[in-house]
Design a protein around this motif. Structure first.
Motif, short mmCIF file in Angstrom:
data_model
loop_
_atom_site.label_atom_id
_atom_site.label_comp_id
_atom_site.label_asym_id
_atom_site.label_seq_id
_atom_site.Cartn_x
_atom_site.Cartn_y
_atom_site.Cartn_z
N GLY A 248 2.26 6.62 -11.06
CA GLY A 248 1.33 7.35 -10.20
C GLY A 248 1.16 6.80 -8.81
N LYS A 249 1.82 5.71 -8.45
CA LYS A 249 1.69 5.16 -7.10
C LYS A 249 3.05 4.75 -6.56
CE LYS A 249 -0.21 1.19 -6.61
NZ LYS A 249 -1.18 0.08 -6.65
N LYS A 250 3.13 4.68 -5.23
CA LYS A 250 4.39 4.32 -4.59
C LYS A 250 4.82 2.92 -5.00
CE LYS A 250 4.35 2.68 -0.51
NZ LYS A 250 4.20 2.42 0.94
N LEU A 251 6.10 2.77 -5.29
CA LEU A 251 6.63 1.46 -5.64
C LEU A 251 6.44 0.51 -4.46
CD1 LEU A 251 8.23 -0.46 -7.47
CD2 LEU A 251 10.33 0.49 -6.48
N GLY A 252 5.81 -0.63 -4.74
CA GLY A 252 5.55 -1.62 -3.70
C GLY A 252 5.47 -3.01 -4.27
N LYS A 253 5.01 -3.93 -3.45
CA LYS A 253 4.93 -5.33 -3.87
C LYS A 253 3.95 -5.54 -5.02
CE LYS A 253 6.24 -7.24 0.63
NZ LYS A 253 5.85 -8.17 1.72
N SER A 254 2.92 -4.70 -5.08
CA SER A 254 1.89 -4.89 -6.11
C SER A 254 2.39 -4.57 -7.52
CB SER A 254 0.67 -4.02 -5.80
OG SER A 254 0.99 -2.64 -5.86
N HIS A 255 3.54 -3.91 -7.64
CA HIS A 255 4.04 -3.60 -8.98
C HIS A 255 4.24 -4.87 -9.80
CE1 HIS A 255 6.35 -1.62 -12.15
NE2 HIS A 255 7.23 -2.60 -12.03
N ASP A 256 4.76 -5.91 -9.18
CA ASP A 256 5.00 -7.17 -9.88
C ASP A 256 3.73 -8.00 -9.99
OD1 ASP A 256 8.15 -7.39 -10.21
OD2 ASP A 256 7.76 -6.56 -8.24
N THR A 257 2.90 -8.00 -8.97
CA THR A 257 1.69 -8.83 -9.01
C THR A 257 0.68 -8.29 -10.02
OG1 THR A 257 0.74 -7.61 -7.13
CG2 THR A 257 2.01 -9.60 -6.64
#
Length: 454
Positions: A248-257
């Protein structure tokens, strides 16, 4: 009465207790300068050598208690180019265990370092792609690069725009359909495969008939269930970046965190995130990890008063195993990051540590000490190596007790498991023996029968 082993509940042994994971941006955060400064100024080279030397000493002392990952918006080839130029300038930059490129698109692991006398340009190459992460992302994202490329081709052909397809990173295309080459001309559009989950498109404005409407037309034609960002509004080219949505959200740095924070909550660990730009905002914002704070996204001025007046929100922040480090750039301040500092940078529940450029190590140490105060359980279980790196080692007696406690916990679990196994095997042996002796033609001796009847 013997207890039933099946009903015994044992405390799980966590082998990652009291440790930290560090996710840091590269440009402006971990590397607080520009490559040209290293090449042109001897004074700057000396400053960067001291800077990386202190960080390297700290991470070496911390050992396995800190897992260091760089997460950058650069492509793999761009990072390798910066890495090579720093090495040519004589700057020994400590490399992380893992490298995430293109704002969360691909993760690579570092190959083993070669001996110093065999130093080459590829001595620190990043060849090991995290295929497990790639497969998991492919399952979560509605992303087929061949389908996306076909959408772009169809749109450009209808617009009468010639194009070519390229890739800077061949390692990213292993096992995927090859990219065709359509020649090299400044009047052609260029579709580039920057990562497993990122495509970029550059279109010369002189090849476009309707310059004003082109960005919106492209987004409508290609952006179905995809995130299309318009990167440049000036100059002689249009630039677009195409990425998938993940959960539901744009792939970004927070995916891993986000996943690191979930694991840290189970293991009493800490996640440190450090950044300085708009593409770091998502991983730095505590609201990314605490949905209860999402309601204040449209009214950030009311967030700080709400935290101060609501003990529940304060408790949520204290228990969140995350500390953010914002590296400020006085020449180019980021307004959204400043609002994060205002909301979460003060109070006993604070989650944002602001530091100046070049002061990342101080921010890391300050963030760990701050979380030790917020979470006494993390303080009690803090890894001895991390304590020593912070300049707060455990006394020798407490180190011995800490090690002995871990060994006793592991031994206790093993003995319980062995006890359950032996007990089950003994019970099964008795059942088998009774059934075997009860067969026709087999009788116990008279003395044994009398003893059994008593």
């Amino acid at each position: 009465m013997r207890p039933n082993p099946a009903t015994i509940t044992m405390r799980p042994v966590h082998f990652g207790e009291g440790k930290a994971r560090l996710y840091a941006d590269f440009d402006g955060t971990y590397f607080p300068g520009h490559i040209k400064e290293c090449q042109e100024s001897e004074e700057k080279r000396a400053d960067f050598k001291r800077y990386f030397g202190t960080i390297s000493d700290f991470l070496r002392k911390a050992g396995d208690s800190i897992r260091f990952t760089l997460t950058t918006g650069r492509s793999l080839s761009s990072f390798q180019d910066a890495q090579r130029k720093l090495r040519e300038a004589g700057i020994d930059m400590r490399l992380p265990k893992a490298l995430i490129v293109n704002d969360g698109s691909d993760e690579f692991s570092r190959v083993e370092e070669v001996p110093p006398d065999a130093m080459r340009d590829d001595a620190f190459s990043w060849e090991t792609l995290d295929t497990f992460r790639q497969e998991r992302l492919a399952d979560l994202a509605d992303w087929n690069p061949d389908v996306v490329r076909q959408r772009v081709r169809t749109f450009l052909q209808r617009q009468g725009i010639a194009y070519r397809e390229t890739s800077k990173n061949p390692v990213l295309n292993r096992g995927l359909a090859p990219l065709e080459s359509w020649g090299d001309s400044p009047s052609q559009a260029k579709l580039e495969r920057e990562g497993a989950f990122q495509l970029s498109l550059s279109v010369p404005k002189k090849a476009v008939d309707d310059v004003a409407r082109f960005p919106s037309q492209f987004t409508r034609a290609v952006g179905h269930r995809l995130h299309v960002s318009f990167l440049e509004k000036s100059g002689d080219q249009f630039k677009f970046r195409i990425r998938p949505f993940v959960e539901g959200k744009k792939l970004g740095k927070s995916h891993d965190t986000i996943r690191a924070v979930d694991a840290a909550q189970l293991q009493d660990d800490l996640v440190l995130v450090a950044g300085n730009g708009h593409n770091d905002l998502d991983m730095l914002d505590p609201a990314t990890y605490l949905p209860v704070f999402k309601r204040w996204e449209t009214m950030p001025a009311r967030l700080k008063p709400a935290i101060e007046q609501t003990p529940y929100l304060q408790d949520c922040l204290k228990k969140l195993p995350l500390m953010g480090i914002v590296v400020r750039d006085p020449e180019h301040p980021e307004p959204k990051l400043e609002r994060l500092i205002q909301a979460y940078g003060e109070g006993p529940w604070r989650k944002i540590i602001p530091v100046e450029k070049g002061d990342l190590l101080n921010g890391i140490q300050q963030a760990i000490r701050e979380y030790r105060v917020q979470n006494p359980q993390f303080q009690r279980k803090l890894d001895p190596q991390l304590r020593e790196a912070l300049g707060d080692p455990l006394p020798y007696r407490r180190q011995v007790l800490h090690t002995m406690g871990t060994m006793v916990s592991i031994l206790h679990t093993g003995m319980r498991t062995l006890h359950s196994g032996f007990r089950a095997g003994f019970d099964y042996s008795l059942i088998w023996l009774r059934s075997f002796l009860g067969r026709p033609g087999w009788r116990l001796l008279p003395d044994a029968e009398n003893a059994a009847s008593r």
